[in-house]
Design an enzyme around this catalytic site. Sequence first.
Site, PDB file in Angstrom:
ATOM      1  N   HIS A   1       8.644  59.812 -40.583  1.00 32.72           N
ATOM      2  CA  HIS A   1       9.535  61.031 -40.437  1.00 32.72           C
ATOM      3  C   HIS A   1      10.244  60.937 -42.165  1.00 32.72           C
ATOM      4  CE1 HIS A   1       9.894  61.727 -35.906  1.00 32.72           C
ATOM      5  NE2 HIS A   1       8.417  61.430 -36.164  1.00 32.72           N
TER       6      HIS A   1
ATOM      7  N   GLU B   1      13.332  61.109 -42.496  1.00 29.07           N
ATOM      8  CA  GLU B   1      14.692  60.124 -42.424  1.00 29.07           C
ATOM      9  C   GLU B   1      14.214  58.555 -42.417  1.00 29.07           C
ATOM     10  OE1 GLU B   1      15.241  63.521 -39.314  1.00 29.07           O
ATOM     11  OE2 GLU B   1      13.768  62.457 -40.259  1.00 29.07           O
TER      12      GLU B   1
ATOM     13  N   CYS C   1      15.637  62.479 -34.563  1.00 29.05           N
ATOM     14  CA  CYS C   1      15.067  62.082 -33.101  1.00 29.05           C
ATOM     15  C   CYS C   1      15.677  60.908 -32.876  1.00 29.05           C
ATOM     16  CB  CYS C   1      13.612  62.468 -33.261  1.00 29.05           C
ATOM     17  SG  CYS C   1      12.969  60.861 -34.343  1.00 29.05           S
TER      18      CYS C   1
ATOM     19  N   CYS D   1      14.764  57.980 -35.546  1.00 26.92           N
ATOM     20  CA  CYS D   1      15.343  57.939 -36.480  1.00 26.92           C
ATOM     21  C   CYS D   1      16.707  57.818 -36.373  1.00 26.92           C
ATOM     22  CB  CYS D   1      15.081  59.461 -37.334  1.00 26.92           C
ATOM     23  SG  CYS D   1      13.640  59.720 -37.892  1.00 26.92           S
TER      24      CYS D   1
END
Length: 159
Positions: free
Chosen positions: A46, A48, A76, A79
Amino acid sequence: MREALELARKAYDMGEIPVGAVIVIDDKIIARAHNEKELRNDATAHAEMLALQQAAEYLGSWRLTGATMYATLEPCSMCAGAMVNARLGRLVFAARDTKAGAAGSILDIVRAPCLNHQVQVKEGVLQEESTELLSTFFEYLRRDGRAGRRRSTRNRVGG
């Protein structure tokens, strides 16, 4: 946030879910990333997570207490947990994620009082632009099974 939005557009062009993230300390960008799940075949890639890794490498420390992350989508749970573990100082995000958001929408991991660190949160910065990009991506994905310009067909059934 504009830099994060540009990274999200780059992810879109690659056929990735259009999320971008930058990390700033003292008005200087020290990390920038966009989603690379499809590119890397890695569910943890991801924007992040990649930005947190870059920032830690840049600083030579996993502690990001003085840092602010700008992300185009609410993080999410994975993260958000990584932000808490990294002791991120502040999170600024554009659009809420009403299906998986963990900074206030579904869960609030980043501000959970039972955890050893809480992250300051500001939401809604460039929300309209981010939401529009995400909506367009998922509209194309639902319509014809692909989005972005260079989406790989390597692992698609019948592709």
